[in-house]
Design a protein around this motif. Structure first.
Motif, PDB file in Angstrom:
ATOM      1  N   LEU A  32       0.942  -1.180   0.033  1.00 32.62           N
ATOM      2  CA  LEU A  32      -0.092   0.045  -0.094  1.00 32.62           C
ATOM      3  C   LEU A  32       0.986   1.160  -0.245  1.00 32.62           C
ATOM      4  O   LEU A  32       0.700   2.188  -0.553  1.00 32.62           O
ATOM      5  CB  LEU A  32      -0.891  -0.232   1.196  1.00 32.62           C
ATOM      6  N   HIS A  33       1.951   1.342   1.028  1.00 32.26           N
ATOM      7  CA  HIS A  33       2.756   2.210   1.018  1.00 32.26           C
ATOM      8  C   HIS A  33       3.422   2.655  -0.399  1.00 32.26           C
ATOM      9  O   HIS A  33       3.432   3.751  -0.831  1.00 32.26           O
ATOM     10  CB  HIS A  33       3.730   2.130   2.100  1.00 32.26           C
ATOM     11  N   ASP A  34       3.951   1.547  -0.923  1.00 29.00           N
ATOM     12  CA  ASP A  34       4.780   1.799  -2.239  1.00 29.00           C
ATOM     13  C   ASP A  34       3.815   2.474  -3.387  1.00 29.00           C
ATOM     14  O   ASP A  34       4.262   3.104  -4.046  1.00 29.00           O
ATOM     15  CB  ASP A  34       5.394   0.512  -2.610  1.00 29.00           C
ATOM     16  N   GLU A  35       2.565   1.912  -3.255  1.00 27.79           N
ATOM     17  CA  GLU A  35       1.602   2.148  -4.568  1.00 27.79           C
ATOM     18  C   GLU A  35       1.074   3.662  -4.360  1.00 27.79           C
ATOM     19  O   GLU A  35       0.973   4.380  -5.181  1.00 27.79           O
ATOM     20  CB  GLU A  35       0.337   1.358  -4.373  1.00 27.79           C
ATOM     21  N   LYS A  36       0.802   4.138  -2.786  1.00 26.76           N
ATOM     22  CA  LYS A  36       0.089   5.408  -2.865  1.00 26.76           C
ATOM     23  C   LYS A  36       1.071   6.461  -2.017  1.00 26.76           C
ATOM     24  O   LYS A  36       0.624   7.821  -2.120  1.00 26.76           O
ATOM     25  CB  LYS A  36      -1.101   5.163  -1.883  1.00 26.76           C
ATOM     26  N   CYS A  37       2.245   6.113  -1.381  1.00 32.68           N
ATOM     27  CA  CYS A  37       2.827   7.160  -0.666  1.00 32.68           C
ATOM     28  C   CYS A  37       4.129   7.646  -1.178  1.00 32.68           C
ATOM     29  O   CYS A  37       4.262   8.692  -1.227  1.00 32.68           O
ATOM     30  CB  CYS A  37       2.952   6.564   0.879  1.00 32.68           C
ATOM     31  N   VAL A  38       4.933   6.590  -1.807  1.00 29.19           N
ATOM     32  CA  VAL A  38       6.165   6.976  -2.188  1.00 29.19           C
ATOM     33  C   VAL A  38       6.412   8.117  -3.171  1.00 29.19           C
ATOM     34  O   VAL A  38       7.320   9.102  -3.019  1.00 29.19           O
ATOM     35  CB  VAL A  38       6.851   5.607  -2.707  1.00 29.19           C
ATOM     36  N   GLN A  68      -2.502   8.197  13.116  1.00 23.57           N
ATOM     37  CA  GLN A  68      -3.163   9.563  12.458  1.00 23.57           C
ATOM     38  C   GLN A  68      -2.598  10.133  11.430  1.00 23.57           C
ATOM     39  O   GLN A  68      -3.475  10.515  10.491  1.00 23.57           O
ATOM     40  CB  GLN A  68      -3.360  10.501  13.770  1.00 23.57           C
ATOM     41  N   ARG A  69      -1.349  10.100  11.303  1.00 27.53           N
ATOM     42  CA  ARG A  69      -0.608  10.887  10.227  1.00 27.53           C
ATOM     43  C   ARG A  69      -0.958   9.852   8.894  1.00 27.53           C
ATOM     44  O   ARG A  69      -1.204  10.385   7.849  1.00 27.53           O
ATOM     45  CB  ARG A  69       0.865  10.584  10.448  1.00 27.53           C
ATOM     46  N   VAL A  70      -0.963   8.550   9.179  1.00 25.68           N
ATOM     47  CA  VAL A  70      -1.064   7.834   8.107  1.00 25.68           C
ATOM     48  C   VAL A  70      -2.654   7.953   7.527  1.00 25.68           C
ATOM     49  O   VAL A  70      -2.662   8.269   6.075  1.00 25.68           O
ATOM     50  CB  VAL A  70      -1.027   6.027   8.433  1.00 25.68           C
ATOM     51  N   ALA A  71      -3.693   8.063   8.397  1.00 29.06           N
ATOM     52  CA  ALA A  71      -4.938   8.452   8.036  1.00 29.06           C
ATOM     53  C   ALA A  71      -5.206   9.826   7.234  1.00 29.06           C
ATOM     54  O   ALA A  71      -5.894   9.748   6.193  1.00 29.06           O
ATOM     55  CB  ALA A  71      -5.818   8.528   9.295  1.00 29.06           C
ATOM     56  N   ALA A  72      -4.420  10.812   8.062  1.00 31.40           N
ATOM     57  CA  ALA A  72      -4.543  11.935   7.214  1.00 31.40           C
ATOM     58  C   ALA A  72      -3.951  12.005   6.014  1.00 31.40           C
ATOM     59  O   ALA A  72      -4.540  12.652   4.917  1.00 31.40           O
ATOM     60  CB  ALA A  72      -3.866  13.057   8.053  1.00 31.40           C
ATOM     61  N   ALA A  75      -6.166  10.300   3.383  1.00 30.18           N
ATOM     62  CA  ALA A  75      -7.272  11.185   2.921  1.00 30.18           C
ATOM     63  C   ALA A  75      -6.864  12.309   2.170  1.00 30.18           C
ATOM     64  O   ALA A  75      -7.420  12.547   1.121  1.00 30.18           O
ATOM     65  CB  ALA A  75      -7.920  11.890   4.141  1.00 30.18           C
ATOM     66  N   GLN A  76      -5.505  12.900   2.242  1.00 26.78           N
ATOM     67  CA  GLN A  76      -5.064  13.875   1.407  1.00 26.78           C
ATOM     68  C   GLN A  76      -4.713  13.578  -0.058  1.00 26.78           C
ATOM     69  O   GLN A  76      -4.985  14.096  -0.917  1.00 26.78           O
ATOM     70  CB  GLN A  76      -3.758  14.556   2.146  1.00 26.78           C
ATOM     71  N   VAL A  77      -4.256  12.062  -0.091  1.00 25.81           N
ATOM     72  CA  VAL A  77      -3.970  11.675  -1.427  1.00 25.81           C
ATOM     73  C   VAL A  77      -5.239  10.838  -1.898  1.00 25.81           C
ATOM     74  O   VAL A  77      -5.105  10.395  -3.277  1.00 25.81           O
ATOM     75  CB  VAL A  77      -2.685  10.790  -1.558  1.00 25.81           C
TER      76      VAL A  77
END
Length: 101
Positions: A32-38, A68-72, A75-77
């Motif tokens: 999930l991280h690699d797909e949506k965060c990186v 909480q940071r992950v949830a924010a 939502a942001q992306v």
């Protein structure tokens, strides 16, 4: 009936000793991280984006703050993650960078 509140209190105190993100799947969280965060993190800090997790003045100091940071960010992306997926991502980040016990 007096034993019920005591039992609930005991259960609540046991959960305080559970590892953070015990229900999270770090392997699923990495995906999930690699797909949506990186990509976003790379734009913010350059490189592979991981410097975002390791600054000297780290703002994330508790497992709750991480979740909480992950949830924010989710939502942001507009990742569309369910709470379980957020916990997976937090489990991965905790295992890889934060190491909360």
């Amino acid at each position: 009936m007096k034993s019920l509140p005591v039992a609930l209190l005991a259960l609540a105190s046991l959960s305080a000793f559970a590892a953070p993100f015990a229900r999270g799947d770090a392997a699923a969280g990495k995906k999930l991280h690699d797909e949506k965060c990186v990509a976003c993190h790379q734009r913010l800090v350059g490189g592979d984006g991981s410097d975002l997790y390791t600054p000297i003045d780290r703002k994330i100091e508790t497992p709750q703050a991480l979740l909480q940071r992950v949830a924010a960010c989710s939502a942001q992306v507009d990742a569309g993650w369910f709470p379980e997926e957020e916990e997976h991502a937090a489990a991965y980040l905790n295992r890889q960078f934060y190491k909360f016990k």
